[in-house]
Design an enzyme around this catalytic site. Structure first.
Site, PDB file in Angstrom:
ATOM      1  N   ASN A   1       1.439   3.068  -2.576  1.00 54.74           N
ATOM      2  CA  ASN A   1       0.708   4.027  -3.418  1.00 54.74           C
ATOM      3  C   ASN A   1      -0.504   4.589  -2.681  1.00 54.74           C
ATOM      4  O   ASN A   1      -0.822   5.769  -2.816  1.00 54.74           O
ATOM      5  CB  ASN A   1       0.304   3.384  -4.747  1.00 54.74           C
ATOM      6  CG  ASN A   1       1.464   3.340  -5.723  1.00 54.74           C
ATOM      7  OD1 ASN A   1       1.817   4.356  -6.315  1.00 54.74           O
ATOM      8  ND2 ASN A   1       2.102   2.181  -5.857  1.00 54.74           N
TER       9      ASN A   1
ATOM     10  N   GLY B   1       0.790  -1.229   0.000  1.00 56.04           N
ATOM     11  CA  GLY B   1       0.000   0.000   0.000  1.00 56.04           C
ATOM     12  C   GLY B   1       0.821   1.278   0.000  1.00 56.04           C
ATOM     13  O   GLY B   1       0.367   2.307   0.501  1.00 56.04           O
TER      14      GLY B   1
ATOM     15  N   LYS C   1     -17.113 -13.873  -8.557  1.00 53.75           N
ATOM     16  CA  LYS C   1     -16.644 -12.484  -8.533  1.00 53.75           C
ATOM     17  C   LYS C   1     -17.829 -11.523  -8.422  1.00 53.75           C
ATOM     18  O   LYS C   1     -17.795 -10.557  -7.674  1.00 53.75           O
ATOM     19  CB  LYS C   1     -15.859 -12.207  -9.828  1.00 53.75           C
ATOM     20  CG  LYS C   1     -15.151 -10.870  -9.855  1.00 53.75           C
ATOM     21  CD  LYS C   1     -14.510 -10.578 -11.199  1.00 53.75           C
ATOM     22  CE  LYS C   1     -13.310 -11.431 -11.493  1.00 53.75           C
ATOM     23  NZ  LYS C   1     -12.102 -11.033 -10.759  1.00 53.75           N
TER      24      LYS C   1
ATOM     25  N   HIS D   1       0.336   0.821 -13.226  1.00 51.09           N
ATOM     26  CA  HIS D   1       1.049  -0.418 -13.554  1.00 51.09           C
ATOM     27  C   HIS D   1       2.539  -0.105 -13.740  1.00 51.09           C
ATOM     28  O   HIS D   1       2.877   0.881 -14.390  1.00 51.09           O
ATOM     29  CB  HIS D   1       0.463  -1.017 -14.838  1.00 51.09           C
ATOM     30  CG  HIS D   1       1.096  -2.322 -15.202  1.00 51.09           C
ATOM     31  ND1 HIS D   1       0.764  -3.511 -14.575  1.00 51.09           N
ATOM     32  CD2 HIS D   1       2.068  -2.624 -16.092  1.00 51.09           C
ATOM     33  CE1 HIS D   1       1.501  -4.482 -15.087  1.00 51.09           C
ATOM     34  NE2 HIS D   1       2.301  -3.972 -16.009  1.00 51.09           N
TER      35      HIS D   1
ATOM     36  N   MET E   1      -4.719  -6.968  -6.721  1.00 48.92           N
ATOM     37  CA  MET E   1      -4.277  -8.073  -7.572  1.00 48.92           C
ATOM     38  C   MET E   1      -5.421  -8.902  -8.145  1.00 48.92           C
ATOM     39  O   MET E   1      -5.290 -10.112  -8.313  1.00 48.92           O
ATOM     40  CB  MET E   1      -3.318  -8.977  -6.784  1.00 48.92           C
ATOM     41  CG  MET E   1      -2.068  -8.263  -6.292  1.00 48.92           C
ATOM     42  SD  MET E   1      -1.118  -7.525  -7.633  1.00 48.92           S
ATOM     43  CE  MET E   1      -0.355  -8.992  -8.290  1.00 48.92           C
ATOM     44  N   ARG E   2      -6.551  -8.275  -8.411  1.00 49.16           N
ATOM     45  CA  ARG E   2      -7.673  -9.006  -9.010  1.00 49.16           C
ATOM     46  C   ARG E   2      -8.187  -8.284 -10.237  1.00 49.16           C
ATOM     47  O   ARG E   2      -8.122  -7.061 -10.291  1.00 49.16           O
ATOM     48  CB  ARG E   2      -8.851  -9.087  -8.017  1.00 49.16           C
ATOM     49  CG  ARG E   2      -8.525  -9.961  -6.938  1.00 49.16           C
ATOM     50  CD  ARG E   2      -9.579 -10.285  -5.956  1.00 49.16           C
ATOM     51  NE  ARG E   2      -8.900 -11.228  -5.113  1.00 49.16           N
ATOM     52  CZ  ARG E   2      -8.868 -12.529  -5.333  1.00 49.16           C
ATOM     53  NH1 ARG E   2      -9.575 -13.053  -6.305  1.00 49.16           N
ATOM     54  NH2 ARG E   2      -8.164 -13.312  -4.556  1.00 49.16           N
TER      55      ARG E   2
HETATM   56  C1  GRF Z   1       2.788  -0.951  -7.723  1.00 47.24           C
HETATM   57  O1  GRF Z   1       4.042  -1.167  -8.324  1.00 47.24           O
HETATM   58  C2  GRF Z   1       1.721  -0.783  -8.761  1.00 47.24           C
HETATM   59  O2  GRF Z   1       2.185  -0.232  -9.954  1.00 47.24           O
HETATM   60  C3  GRF Z   1       1.261  -2.202  -9.003  1.00 47.24           C
HETATM   61  O3  GRF Z   1       1.352  -2.826  -7.755  1.00 47.24           O
HETATM   62  C4  GRF Z   1       2.340  -2.200  -6.964  1.00 47.24           C
HETATM   63  C5  GRF Z   1       1.695  -1.858  -5.662  1.00 47.24           C
HETATM   64  O4  GRF Z   1       2.619  -1.413  -4.710  1.00 47.24           O
HETATM   65  N1  GRF Z   1      -0.052  -2.232  -9.591  1.00 47.24           N
HETATM   66  P1  GRF Z   1       2.105  -0.806  -3.330  1.00 47.24           P
HETATM   67  O5  GRF Z   1       1.236  -1.858  -2.661  1.00 47.24           O
HETATM   68  O6  GRF Z   1       1.341   0.440  -3.642  1.00 47.24           O
HETATM   69  O7  GRF Z   1       3.342  -0.545  -2.534  1.00 47.24           O
END
Ligand code: GRF
Length: 194
Positions: free
Chosen positions: A14, A12, A65, A109, A90-91
């Site tokens: 981000n 997390g 889902k 991404h 991740m889904r």
């Molecule tokens: C990031 O690299 C994002 O681009 C990808 O998953 C990763 C998540 O990292 N979709 P975090 O959980 O935000 O540290």
């Protein structure tokens, strides 16, 4: 203030960058909900510490889902969420949410799409031996990392660069770019022909 929900499955960082940008007044959004599909994921601790409500669910406990997305959708609707922001979720997003939030679901991404979609994009770039990779922010559609691109930023790979070092460089770009681009979308300073 644009009301958002952030979906995450892991660390997390981000999510944290978005929380911090909101706190600094650089992102005119209010994070109404964090959605997470993994018990014990650190993103939940971040939500708790920031005082953000979260919804953690066990995907395997649902028949489909559509069943768990229906439940998520109820919560998003109750909270008045306008945009779904994916940050390491991740889904694959299903039709229940896609239809409810057309062009209102955004993902980040760690590659320059369409190169290296799917899992472990950073490892894929290192294995391919390319000198350049990067970060893509895009709208989400039914595919895996296939929706219309909103923004991209390159990251150079130095000869012999370690995975750890490349990860750090990519994350640093993500943490700067994601809040910036979200702000541009929410304030409609950029129009994307998605
Ligand atoms: C990031 O690299 C994002 O681009 C990808 O998953 C990763 C998540 O990292 N979709 P975090 O959980 O935000 O540290």
């Amino acid at each position: 203030m644009t009301k958002i929900a952030v979906f995450a499955s892991g660390n997390g960082t981000n999510l944290q960058a978005i929380i911090d940008a909101v706190r600094r007044g650089e992102l005119a959004a209010s994070i109404e909900l964090v959605v997470c599909d993994r018990p014990g994921a650190y993103c939940l601790t971040r939500a708790r510490e920031a005082g953000i409500p979260y919804f953690m669910f066990y995907p395997r406990k649902y028949p489909s889902k559509a069943a768990y997305e229906e439940l998520i959708l109820q919560q998003l609707t109750e909270a008045g969420v306008e945009y779904i922001v994916l940050a390491g979720y991740m889904r694959i997003i299903g039709l229940t949410l896609l239809n409810a939030y057309p062009q209102r679901i955004i993902n980040i991404h760690p590659s320059l799409l369409p190169s290296f979609p799917g899992r472990d994009a950073i490892g894929q770039a290192l294995d391919a031996g390319v000198p350049l990779t990067g970060v893509t922010i895009h709208y989400v559609d039914e595919g895996i990392d296939t929706g219309p691109t909103i923004a991209q930023r390159p990251v150079f790979i130095d000869p012999g660069e370690s995975r750890e070092s490349l990860e750090q460089k990519i994350h640093a770009v993500e943490h700067e770019l994601y809040p910036q681009v979200l702000q541009e979308i929410f304030t409609q300073r950029r129009v994307f022909n998605a």
